[in-house]
Design a protein around this motif. Structure first.
Motif, PDB file in Angstrom:
ATOM      1  N   ASP A  40       0.886  -1.150   0.018  1.00  0.00           N
ATOM      2  CA  ASP A  40       0.087  -0.146  -0.056  1.00  0.00           C
ATOM      3  C   ASP A  40       1.002   1.247   0.036  1.00  0.00           C
TER       4      ASP A  40
ATOM      5  N   PRO B   8     -12.939   3.139  -3.015  1.00  0.00           N
ATOM      6  CA  PRO B   8     -12.839   3.280  -1.736  1.00  0.00           C
ATOM      7  C   PRO B   8     -13.971   3.168  -0.743  1.00  0.00           C
TER       8      PRO B   8
ATOM      9  N   LYS C 267      -6.696   6.694  -0.937  1.00  0.00           N
ATOM     10  CA  LYS C 267      -6.696   5.668  -0.031  1.00  0.00           C
ATOM     11  C   LYS C 267      -6.033   4.409  -0.551  1.00  0.00           C
TER      12      LYS C 267
ATOM     13  N   LYS D 285      -1.445   6.957   4.031  1.00  0.00           N
ATOM     14  CA  LYS D 285      -1.895   5.922   3.027  1.00  0.00           C
ATOM     15  C   LYS D 285      -3.595   6.370   3.026  1.00  0.00           C
ATOM     16  N   VAL D 286      -4.248   7.141   3.802  1.00  0.00           N
ATOM     17  CA  VAL D 286      -5.318   7.125   3.797  1.00  0.00           C
ATOM     18  C   VAL D 286      -5.830   8.752   3.644  1.00  0.00           C
TER      19      VAL D 286
END
Length: 228
Positions: A106, A211, A218, A131-132
Motif C-alpha cells: 500500500d 474506496p 486511500k 496512506k489514507v
C-alpha cells in the motif's frame, strides 16, 4: 485449554487489520505487452456503488512506456474550465484519472495522472504517508512540471453525438525506475469525476477499486496489476 483458545481467537481478531480484509477483495489484472491490451471497466459510484456512467481503461506496456486508453461513456456535459492549463486544478471538473505505484505494498508515494475533455493534463507524485490522507498527517505533491519533455503525452477526442470521449496516454516507465517491465508488479487505481455547469461544484465519482469513502487517496484500495 479453553482459556488458551479464547485468547488465541482474540489475538487473531486484533492482528487482522482492515487493510488485510481489504486486500483480499481487491481487483487484479494482468497487462500484456503492446499491441495486445487488457481492458478494465467500472460503472459504480464511490462509495455507495450506485449506477455510474460506464468507464473503461485499456492497458498495455512496451519496453519504455505504459500505454493507457481511457474511454468515458454516457457523457452529457464534457465539462471543463477552458482557462486551465497543465497541472491546474482540473480535478475540480470532469476528468479521468490513474494512480500508479511500482510495487506491491500500500504505497505512501505514487503518481497521480489526470486528463480532461480539453486534453489538459495534471501529473504529480503524491506523498501520503498515512496512506489514507488522514487529516492530521502530512500530504504533499510534487508536480511533473514539463510532462511533454519528460515523455508524458495525451491525445483526446470527443464525440458529442455518441456522448463519449477517449484519451490515449503514454507514461514513461523510467519515472518508476523500471528497465525491464515484464514480470513487474504494481498497485493502481482508476477514477472518473463528472461535473456539469448546472450543478458545479458538486461532483459524481466513480472508480475501479472503490474506496470506502469519497476520497481517491486511500492506497489500501489500489488494485493489483502485473505486467505479463
Amino acid at each position: 485449554m479453553q482459556l488458551f483458545s479464547i485468547l488465541a481467537c482474540l489475538t487473531a481478531v486484533v492482528l487482522a487489520s482492515p487493510a488485510d480484509k481489504t486486500s483480499s477483495k481487491l481487483p487484479r489484472v494482468d497487462v500484456p505487452r503492446c499491441p495486445r491490451t487488457e481492458k478494465i471497466s467500472y460503472s459504480q459510484t464511490i462509495p455507495d456503488k450506485k449506477p455510474f456512467p460506464r468507464t473503461a481503461v485499456e492497458l498495455c506496456w512496451d519496453k519504455s512506456t505504459l500505454h493507457l486508453a481511457f474511454s468515458a461513456f454516457e457523457e452529457k456535459h464534457f465539462h471543463f474550465n477552458a482557462s486551465q492549463g497543465t497541472n491546474d486544478d482540473i480535478w475540480e471538473y470532469s476528468v479521468m484519472e490513474a494512480f500508479i505505484h511500482h510495487g506491491t505494498n500500500d504505497p505512501q508515494t505514487y503518481l497521480e495522472f489526470e486528463v480532461n475533455p480539453n486534453n489538459v493534463t495534471y501529473q504529480a507524485f503524491i506523498y501520503n504517508p498515512s496512506k489514507v490522507r488522514a487529516p492530521d498527517a502530512p500530504f504533499d505533491h510534487f508536480f511533473v512540471s514539463d510532462p511533454l519533455t519528460d515523455g508524458i503525452t495525451a491525445t483526446t477526442k470527443l464525440n458529442r453525438r455518441r456522448q463519449t470521449w477517449v484519451s490515449k496516454v503514454q507514461i514513461p516507465l523510467g519515472l518508476f525506475n523500471v528497465d525491464e517491465p515484464r514480470g513487474t508488479r504494481w498497485r493502481m487505481n482508476f477514477f472518473r469525476t463528472i461535473t456539469s455547469p448546472s450543478t458545479f461544484p458538486d461532483q459524481e465519482l466513480g472508480g475501479w477499486s472503490s474506496p470506502d469513502e469519497a476520497s481517491f487517496h486511500k492506497t489500501p484500495f489500489f488494485g493489483h496489476v502485473r505486467f505479463v
